[in-house]
Structures are given as C-alpha cells and as structure tokens.
Design a protein around this motif. Sequence first.
Motif, PDB file in Angstrom:
ATOM      1  N   GLU A 132      48.885  62.666  43.307  1.00  0.00           N
ATOM      2  CA  GLU A 132      48.683  61.946  44.558  1.00  0.00           C
ATOM      3  C   GLU A 132      49.494  60.648  44.521  1.00  0.00           C
ATOM      4  OE1 GLU A 132      46.612  62.479  47.297  1.00  0.00           O
ATOM      5  OE2 GLU A 132      46.290  64.510  46.538  1.00  0.00           O
ATOM      6  N   GLU A 133      50.131  60.349  45.652  1.00  0.00           N
ATOM      7  CA  GLU A 133      50.847  59.086  45.735  1.00  0.00           C
ATOM      8  C   GLU A 133      49.820  57.958  45.778  1.00  0.00           C
ATOM      9  OE1 GLU A 133      53.585  56.566  48.824  1.00  0.00           O
ATOM     10  OE2 GLU A 133      53.216  58.673  49.191  1.00  0.00           O
ATOM     11  N   GLN A 134      49.964  57.021  44.889  1.00  0.00           N
ATOM     12  CA  GLN A 134      49.043  55.901  44.863  1.00  0.00           C
ATOM     13  C   GLN A 134      49.697  54.709  45.539  1.00  0.00           C
ATOM     14  OE1 GLN A 134      47.785  54.612  41.022  1.00  0.00           O
ATOM     15  NE2 GLN A 134      46.051  53.532  41.869  1.00  0.00           N
ATOM     16  N   ARG A 135      49.031  54.215  46.548  1.00  0.00           N
ATOM     17  CA  ARG A 135      49.523  53.037  47.250  1.00  0.00           C
ATOM     18  C   ARG A 135      48.850  51.806  46.669  1.00  0.00           C
ATOM     19  NH1 ARG A 135      49.072  54.964  53.413  1.00  0.00           N
ATOM     20  NH2 ARG A 135      50.142  56.910  53.132  1.00  0.00           N
ATOM     21  N   VAL A 136      49.669  50.859  46.296  1.00  0.00           N
ATOM     22  CA  VAL A 136      49.146  49.626  45.732  1.00  0.00           C
ATOM     23  C   VAL A 136      49.727  48.466  46.529  1.00  0.00           C
ATOM     24  CG1 VAL A 136      48.923  48.214  43.664  1.00  0.00           C
ATOM     25  CG2 VAL A 136      49.061  50.706  43.456  1.00  0.00           C
ATOM     26  N   TYR A 137      48.868  47.620  47.025  1.00  0.00           N
ATOM     27  CA  TYR A 137      49.284  46.495  47.856  1.00  0.00           C
ATOM     28  C   TYR A 137      49.044  45.189  47.104  1.00  0.00           C
ATOM     29  CZ  TYR A 137      49.061  50.071  51.415  1.00  0.00           C
ATOM     30  OH  TYR A 137      49.252  51.221  52.121  1.00  0.00           O
ATOM     31  N   LEU A 138      50.016  44.299  47.205  1.00  0.00           N
ATOM     32  CA  LEU A 138      49.831  42.947  46.679  1.00  0.00           C
ATOM     33  C   LEU A 138      49.520  42.049  47.869  1.00  0.00           C
ATOM     34  CD1 LEU A 138      49.951  40.776  44.457  1.00  0.00           C
ATOM     35  CD2 LEU A 138      52.390  40.544  44.980  1.00  0.00           C
ATOM     36  N   VAL A 139      48.411  41.337  47.794  1.00  0.00           N
ATOM     37  CA  VAL A 139      48.008  40.416  48.851  1.00  0.00           C
ATOM     38  C   VAL A 139      47.975  39.014  48.246  1.00  0.00           C
ATOM     39  CG1 VAL A 139      46.245  39.809  50.542  1.00  0.00           C
ATOM     40  CG2 VAL A 139      46.632  42.223  49.944  1.00  0.00           C
ATOM     41  N   VAL A 140      48.925  38.169  48.658  1.00  0.00           N
ATOM     42  CA  VAL A 140      48.977  36.791  48.187  1.00  0.00           C
ATOM     43  C   VAL A 140      48.220  35.950  49.210  1.00  0.00           C
ATOM     44  CG1 VAL A 140      50.451  34.858  47.530  1.00  0.00           C
ATOM     45  CG2 VAL A 140      51.199  37.214  47.087  1.00  0.00           C
ATOM     46  N   CYS A 141      47.164  35.299  48.758  1.00  0.00           N
ATOM     47  CA  CYS A 141      46.255  34.577  49.654  1.00  0.00           C
ATOM     48  C   CYS A 141      46.394  33.072  49.482  1.00  0.00           C
ATOM     49  CB  CYS A 141      44.807  34.949  49.342  1.00  0.00           C
ATOM     50  SG  CYS A 141      44.458  36.708  49.409  1.00  0.00           S
ATOM     51  N   GLU A 142      46.189  32.372  50.592  1.00  0.00           N
ATOM     52  CA  GLU A 142      46.230  30.910  50.541  1.00  0.00           C
ATOM     53  C   GLU A 142      44.953  30.335  49.944  1.00  0.00           C
ATOM     54  OE1 GLU A 142      47.141  29.032  54.223  1.00  0.00           O
ATOM     55  OE2 GLU A 142      46.544  27.058  53.517  1.00  0.00           O
ATOM     56  N   GLY A 143      43.828  30.903  50.322  1.00  0.00           N
ATOM     57  CA  GLY A 143      42.560  30.316  49.904  1.00  0.00           C
ATOM     58  C   GLY A 143      41.661  31.282  49.164  1.00  0.00           C
ATOM     59  N   GLU A 144      40.609  30.703  48.621  1.00  0.00           N
ATOM     60  CA  GLU A 144      39.634  31.485  47.869  1.00  0.00           C
ATOM     61  C   GLU A 144      38.831  32.412  48.783  1.00  0.00           C
ATOM     62  OE1 GLU A 144      38.125  32.986  44.556  1.00  0.00           O
ATOM     63  OE2 GLU A 144      39.667  31.441  44.607  1.00  0.00           O
ATOM     64  N   THR A 145      38.601  32.014  50.040  1.00  0.00           N
ATOM     65  CA  THR A 145      37.842  32.850  50.983  1.00  0.00           C
ATOM     66  C   THR A 145      38.554  34.174  51.205  1.00  0.00           C
ATOM     67  OG1 THR A 145      37.079  30.838  52.093  1.00  0.00           O
ATOM     68  CG2 THR A 145      36.799  32.910  53.283  1.00  0.00           C
ATOM     69  N   GLU A 146      39.864  34.125  51.454  1.00  0.00           N
ATOM     70  CA  GLU A 146      40.643  35.341  51.669  1.00  0.00           C
ATOM     71  C   GLU A 146      40.620  36.231  50.431  1.00  0.00           C
ATOM     72  OE1 GLU A 146      41.475  32.189  52.241  1.00  0.00           O
ATOM     73  OE2 GLU A 146      43.228  32.040  53.544  1.00  0.00           O
ATOM     74  N   LYS A 147      40.806  35.600  49.278  1.00  0.00           N
ATOM     75  CA  LYS A 147      40.832  36.360  48.023  1.00  0.00           C
ATOM     76  C   LYS A 147      39.491  37.062  47.797  1.00  0.00           C
ATOM     77  CE  LYS A 147      41.906  35.982  43.082  1.00  0.00           C
ATOM     78  NZ  LYS A 147      41.612  37.341  42.903  1.00  0.00           N
ATOM     79  N   ARG A 148      38.408  36.356  48.044  1.00  0.00           N
ATOM     80  CA  ARG A 148      37.078  36.967  47.859  1.00  0.00           C
ATOM     81  C   ARG A 148      36.867  38.132  48.826  1.00  0.00           C
ATOM     82  NH1 ARG A 148      33.129  34.329  44.935  1.00  0.00           N
ATOM     83  NH2 ARG A 148      33.776  32.329  44.110  1.00  0.00           N
ATOM     84  N   TYR A 149      37.299  37.963  50.071  1.00  0.00           N
ATOM     85  CA  TYR A 149      37.155  39.027  51.071  1.00  0.00           C
ATOM     86  C   TYR A 149      37.883  40.283  50.582  1.00  0.00           C
ATOM     87  CZ  TYR A 149      37.649  41.397  55.621  1.00  0.00           C
ATOM     88  OH  TYR A 149      37.642  42.315  56.648  1.00  0.00           O
ATOM     89  N   PHE A 150      39.142  40.137  50.188  1.00  0.00           N
ATOM     90  CA  PHE A 150      39.921  41.307  49.774  1.00  0.00           C
ATOM     91  C   PHE A 150      39.495  41.828  48.402  1.00  0.00           C
ATOM     92  CE2 PHE A 150      42.799  39.620  53.062  1.00  0.00           C
ATOM     93  CZ  PHE A 150      42.856  40.755  53.856  1.00  0.00           C
ATOM     94  N   ASP A 151      39.106  40.962  47.503  1.00  0.00           N
ATOM     95  CA  ASP A 151      38.626  41.418  46.190  1.00  0.00           C
ATOM     96  C   ASP A 151      37.379  42.281  46.335  1.00  0.00           C
ATOM     97  OD1 ASP A 151      40.616  40.306  44.679  1.00  0.00           O
ATOM     98  OD2 ASP A 151      39.450  38.553  44.049  1.00  0.00           O
ATOM     99  N   THR A 152      36.477  41.891  47.207  1.00  0.00           N
ATOM    100  CA  THR A 152      35.258  42.679  47.383  1.00  0.00           C
ATOM    101  C   THR A 152      35.525  43.915  48.224  1.00  0.00           C
ATOM    102  OG1 THR A 152      34.584  41.243  49.216  1.00  0.00           O
ATOM    103  CG2 THR A 152      33.674  40.759  47.035  1.00  0.00           C
ATOM    104  N   MET A 153      36.594  43.907  49.022  1.00  0.00           N
ATOM    105  CA  MET A 153      36.986  45.086  49.798  1.00  0.00           C
ATOM    106  C   MET A 153      37.538  46.158  48.871  1.00  0.00           C
ATOM    107  SD  MET A 153      39.806  45.184  52.780  1.00  0.00           S
ATOM    108  CE  MET A 153      39.391  45.975  54.298  1.00  0.00           C
ATOM    109  N   LYS A 154      38.055  45.767  47.716  1.00  0.00           N
ATOM    110  CA  LYS A 154      38.641  46.722  46.781  1.00  0.00           C
ATOM    111  C   LYS A 154      37.644  47.778  46.348  1.00  0.00           C
ATOM    112  CE  LYS A 154      40.304  44.111  43.534  1.00  0.00           C
ATOM    113  NZ  LYS A 154      41.074  43.529  42.434  1.00  0.00           N
TER     114      LYS A 154
END
Length: 189
Positions: free
Chosen positions: A21-43
């Motif tokens: 299966e093709e694995q898609r991996v996205y890099l998300v560079v965030c400005e703040g901790e709020t964004e990082k927490r949102y996407f980290d918990t979305m993982k």
Amino acid sequence: MSKRRKREKETDLRRRRPHREEQRVYLVVCEGETEKRYFDTMKRHPDVRLHTVHVRKSKHPQSEIVVRSASQAARDEYTEVWAVFDTDGQDVTGLVRAAERDGVEAAPSTPTFESWLILHLVDHRAAIESGAKAEKILTRLLPGWDKGGTHFKDFAHGLKDACERAARLPEGADPSTGVHRLVHVILRD
C-alpha cells in the motif's frame, strides 16, 4: 465467481506478487503549540500519518519562520509539506506565494488558528480581530478549553461542518482559514 474457480484460487499455492500500500506521510510545520496539539492528537485517526513540527519563537515574524522551516524540510521523505500559521491580521499573500514557489502548501488562519477551532462549533462570520478575542470566543463555546489542552477529540464531531464553513469564508478575510484544505488532503483516503 464460480465455485470451481473459487476453490482453485483458495488452493493455489503459488506465491502472490508483492503488493505494498502506498503510504502517505505529511509534514505539518506549525506556528504554535495549539496547532501541533490538534494535529498530534488527530494522528490517532487510523487513516492519518502525520509528522508535526512546532517552530520555536524567534525575533523574526513567526509565520515567515514556519514557511522557511517547511521549505527546508527533506521533501523527498513526505507526500506533502504544509505550513500552518496565523496571519494576526497581516496580509500574507506574498508569504503564501513564496511557500508555493518552494513546493510548500500554506494554511494561514486569520487572525489565528483558533478561528479554525471555532468553526467546528459554530458558523462564526463576524470579525474576530485578535487571538485573545478568538480564545475568549472559544472558551465561551467550549467551557474548559485552554490552548495547552487542545485535543482533536473535543472538535472531531464538528470537523465536517468546520470544513464546509471554512470553504465558504472569503480567503484572507477575518475570520478565514486554509486548514480545511489540509484536512481534506489528510483524510481523502
């Protein structure tokens, strides 16, 4: 499929062709901790594979640092690289174009990422004006929320509505956000 053919397939001992299966991996560079927490918990969503990075505070405007960090990422390791940053009311048209030239997708939010979070809860179209006001609105809508405790599960129920609401907002207006484009890309599996 006939019974005979099905039986032949079940008893076929030949080695199957390798399939991956093709694995898609996205890099998300965030400005703040709020964004990082949102996407980290979305993982934790089974279809999402993300690497998130939170840039440190600097003397330069944070949005520029976010785009620069995303541009310098090892792009060959990722399906796409995204820069998620706040506009804080500034015109970021030039910064978004610079990101695109470097192969980075930009997801600015006006005035801040909290605008995106608010859209999960209500169809907010009135000007928010500042990050402090966005936090105040968010706290009223979601009692107990705080920047340091942002978790995707608190907003997951409104994700579809947030994407539709964000798509209807004029680009660059207050409020507006490009985060819905990133979410569509991540969840398109």
